[in-house]
Design a protein around this motif. Structure first.
Motif, PDB file in Angstrom:
ATOM      1  N   ALA A 253       0.834  -1.203   0.000  1.00 32.47           N
ATOM      2  CA  ALA A 253       0.000   0.000   0.000  1.00 32.47           C
ATOM      3  C   ALA A 253       0.871   1.256   0.000  1.00 32.47           C
ATOM      4  O   ALA A 253       2.041   1.226   0.369  1.00 32.47           O
ATOM      5  N   ARG A 254       0.275   2.359  -0.380  1.00 31.99           N
ATOM      6  CA  ARG A 254       0.995   3.625  -0.511  1.00 31.99           C
ATOM      7  C   ARG A 254       0.842   4.471   0.766  1.00 31.99           C
ATOM      8  O   ARG A 254      -0.193   4.458   1.422  1.00 31.99           O
ATOM      9  N   ASP A 255       1.911   5.220   1.085  1.00 33.86           N
ATOM     10  CA  ASP A 255       1.890   6.262   2.121  1.00 33.86           C
ATOM     11  C   ASP A 255       1.461   5.740   3.493  1.00 33.86           C
ATOM     12  O   ASP A 255       0.595   6.308   4.161  1.00 33.86           O
ATOM     13  N   LEU A 256       2.080   4.660   3.922  1.00 35.84           N
ATOM     14  CA  LEU A 256       1.821   4.143   5.269  1.00 35.84           C
ATOM     15  C   LEU A 256       2.475   5.025   6.325  1.00 35.84           C
ATOM     16  O   LEU A 256       1.918   5.221   7.410  1.00 35.84           O
ATOM     17  N   ILE A 257       3.655   5.539   6.007  1.00 39.94           N
ATOM     18  CA  ILE A 257       4.354   6.472   6.889  1.00 39.94           C
ATOM     19  C   ILE A 257       4.668   7.718   6.066  1.00 39.94           C
ATOM     20  O   ILE A 257       5.327   7.631   5.019  1.00 39.94           O
ATOM     21  N   THR A 258       4.177   8.869   6.542  1.00 36.55           N
ATOM     22  CA  THR A 258       4.385  10.129   5.817  1.00 36.55           C
ATOM     23  C   THR A 258       4.859  11.203   6.802  1.00 36.55           C
ATOM     24  O   THR A 258       4.998  10.958   8.008  1.00 36.55           O
ATOM     25  N   ALA A 259       5.065  12.405   6.269  1.00 33.29           N
ATOM     26  CA  ALA A 259       5.482  13.517   7.122  1.00 33.29           C
ATOM     27  C   ALA A 259       4.442  13.835   8.187  1.00 33.29           C
ATOM     28  O   ALA A 259       4.780  14.399   9.242  1.00 33.29           O
ATOM     29  N   ASP A 260       3.180  13.478   7.954  1.00 26.53           N
ATOM     30  CA  ASP A 260       2.149  13.695   8.970  1.00 26.53           C
ATOM     31  C   ASP A 260       2.414  12.889  10.234  1.00 26.53           C
ATOM     32  O   ASP A 260       1.866  13.213  11.299  1.00 26.53           O
ATOM     33  N   ASP A 261       3.214  11.833  10.116  1.00 26.03           N
ATOM     34  CA  ASP A 261       3.517  11.000  11.279  1.00 26.03           C
ATOM     35  C   ASP A 261       4.695  11.502  12.092  1.00 26.03           C
ATOM     36  O   ASP A 261       4.996  10.942  13.155  1.00 26.03           O
ATOM     37  N   LEU A 262       5.374  12.539  11.627  1.00 22.49           N
ATOM     38  CA  LEU A 262       6.564  13.012  12.342  1.00 22.49           C
ATOM     39  C   LEU A 262       6.295  13.350  13.806  1.00 22.49           C
ATOM     40  O   LEU A 262       7.137  13.047  14.674  1.00 22.49           O
ATOM     41  N   ASP A 282       6.795   7.499   2.544  1.00 16.16           N
ATOM     42  CA  ASP A 282       6.920   8.687   1.702  1.00 16.16           C
ATOM     43  C   ASP A 282       8.254   9.367   2.000  1.00 16.16           C
ATOM     44  O   ASP A 282       8.322  10.353   2.735  1.00 16.16           O
ATOM     45  N   ALA A 283       9.301   8.816   1.405  1.00 12.44           N
ATOM     46  CA  ALA A 283      10.651   9.306   1.693  1.00 12.44           C
ATOM     47  C   ALA A 283      10.814  10.769   1.292  1.00 12.44           C
ATOM     48  O   ALA A 283      11.402  11.566   2.041  1.00 12.44           O
ATOM     49  N   ASP A 284      10.298  11.152   0.133  1.00  9.78           N
ATOM     50  CA  ASP A 284      10.452  12.537  -0.325  1.00  9.78           C
ATOM     51  C   ASP A 284       9.783  13.507   0.638  1.00  9.78           C
ATOM     52  O   ASP A 284      10.341  14.562   0.973  1.00  9.78           O
ATOM     53  N   GLY A 285       8.580  13.160   1.097  1.00 12.08           N
ATOM     54  CA  GLY A 285       7.877  14.033   2.028  1.00 12.08           C
ATOM     55  C   GLY A 285       8.588  14.149   3.360  1.00 12.08           C
ATOM     56  O   GLY A 285       8.680  15.238   3.951  1.00 12.08           O
ATOM     57  N   LEU A 286       9.122  13.029   3.845  1.00 14.65           N
ATOM     58  CA  LEU A 286       9.850  13.047   5.113  1.00 14.65           C
ATOM     59  C   LEU A 286      11.132  13.863   4.997  1.00 14.65           C
ATOM     60  O   LEU A 286      11.460  14.671   5.878  1.00 14.65           O
ATOM     61  N   LEU A 287      11.852  13.687   3.913  1.00  8.65           N
ATOM     62  CA  LEU A 287      13.111  14.418   3.718  1.00  8.65           C
ATOM     63  C   LEU A 287      12.852  15.916   3.598  1.00  8.65           C
ATOM     64  O   LEU A 287      13.611  16.738   4.131  1.00  8.65           O
ATOM     65  N   ALA A 288      11.772  16.264   2.906  1.00  8.93           N
ATOM     66  CA  ALA A 288      11.459  17.685   2.737  1.00  8.93           C
ATOM     67  C   ALA A 288      11.082  18.338   4.059  1.00  8.93           C
ATOM     68  O   ALA A 288      11.299  19.543   4.255  1.00  8.93           O
TER      69      ALA A 288
END
Length: 381
Positions: A253-262, A282-288
């Motif tokens: 599945a997509r986007d199980l862990i995203t920047a919203d989880d920080l 979502d590596a790009d979102g987390l890195l950003a």
């Protein structure tokens, strides 16, 4: 002369060795081209050279972030055409796949449904059918059965593949890879596994065996109950994320862990993906969202947040068991079984032993039995 790891691997792919000897006599792929889009590493060399021995012209391209240069070199030395170089760039990866399809292969060995889906964008006459390696590919191709209208046998739906590779081997290789890449102890760590399919069960079992405290996040209530009865904690999703020292995704599945989880993530948590596509984290979102990023060798990165917390990201969300220059992937024995299924299924399609009614369906039971008997006979002869 010093032998290579590819030599070691081919020596221990005992099923493929026997099939290769048989194919050299029977030549089931004579005059055919087989196009493959699969991880290019040592075990793949054993498979593709087996198909080559059967008379096939083999054209191969790799998957994202898993192509190993020494495997490419070995394939080219044996007459396999390899398109493209190792890449993490999805656009470049798609370009390599289009180049492969431009050769108009008679048979396709797919991994994730990419090649068959792109074939439908520009179909050509003469495609007999082929195989799909993964569950994610089967889910993608199943709605396209009527358009594909060709025999496509799904290797991952074989019970052999489910228990030998997905449960046992993915679990082992995920644990091994995380240990090798991080050199961190698992004893007493709180590990959260997203997904409790065959791969998730294997990951959870192996980390429990390595003395970690394992929780499972699973959206299906019946499968979540199974995890509970198997002895794993099954807390709420947010609680499992907030208490984890290590989070491993293995769902498709997509986007199980995203920047919203920080805000939930603990200082020092390690994020790794064992699923086929690099979309679960979502590596790009987390890195950003990070205040700073520190890059290490072996595909490790530390995200430094404004409040001082550090989040460790493995392989930028690509498959952890094929990450880094020393990646070994799944065990030789498990891949020997899975690739023997591949070889036998492609043989069946090439010889017309399955028809369009077998479009995106599991491996025929007779092939499962043939491969199982061959494996056991080799062990008990």
């Amino acid at each position: 002369m010093t032998a290579t790891r590819i030599d070691w691997t081919r020596e221990h792919c005992r099923l493929l060795h026997r099939i290769r000897e048989e194919f050299a006599r029977t030549r089931p792929f004579e005059g055919r081209t087989i196009g493959t889009g699969i991880h290019i590493e040592a075990k793949t060399v054993a498979l593709l050279t087996t198909l080559r021995a059967g008379g096939a012209a083999v054209v191969a391209t790799g998957n994202l972030n898993s192509t190993q240069p020494e495997a490419v070199e070995a394939l080219r030395a044996e007459g396999v055409t390899v398109i493209g170089e190792p890449t993490k760039d999805e656009h470049e990866h798609r370009g390599y796949q289009r180049q492969l399809l431009a050769t108009r292969p008679d048979l396709i060995l797919d991994n994730g449904g990419d090649l068959f889906a792109q074939y439908l964008d520009d179909p050509y006459p003469g495609l007999l059918g082929g195989t799909e390696e993964t569950t994610s590919g089967r889910m993608r191709l199943a709605p396209l059965r009527d358009k594909l209208n060709r025999p496509i046998l799904v290797i991952n739906d074989s019970p052999i593949k489910q228990f030998a590779e997905n449960q046992h081997a993915v679990g082992q290789s995920t644990l091994e890879s995380l240990l090798r890449l991080t050199n961190r102890a698992t004893n007493g760590l709180r590990v959260t596994v997203f997904g409790y399919g065959a791969c998730g069960r294997g990951v959870a079992d192996n980390f429990r065996g390595a003395h970690a405290k394992v929780s499972v996040v699973e959206v299906d209530p019946v499968t979540r109950l199974r995890a509970h009865l198997d002895g794993f904690d099954t807390p709420s999703r947010d609680q499992a994320v907030a208490t984890a020292d290590v989070i491993i995704t293995v769902t498709g599945a997509r986007d199980l862990i995203t920047a919203d989880d920080l805000p939930l993530l603990r200082d020092g948590v390690i994020l790794a993906n064992a699923g086929h596509f690099p979309v679960e984290i979502d590596a790009d979102g987390l890195l950003a969202a990070a205040d700073a990023v520190r890059e290490y060798q072996d595909d490790l990165a530390t995200l430094e947040l404004a409040d001082g917390r550090r989040i460790h990201l493995v392989a930028r969300g690509h498959m952890v068991n094929l990450a880094g220059p020393r990646a070994l992937g799944n065990s030789i024995e498990s891949m020997d079984l899975g690739f023997a299924l591949q070889a036998r299924c492609l043989e069946a399609v090439a010889l017309g032993q399955v028809d369009a009614a077998s479009s995106v369906v599991p491996v025929p039971a007779a092939i499962d039995a043939q491969v199982a008997n061959a494996y056991l006979a080799d062990r008990y002869q």
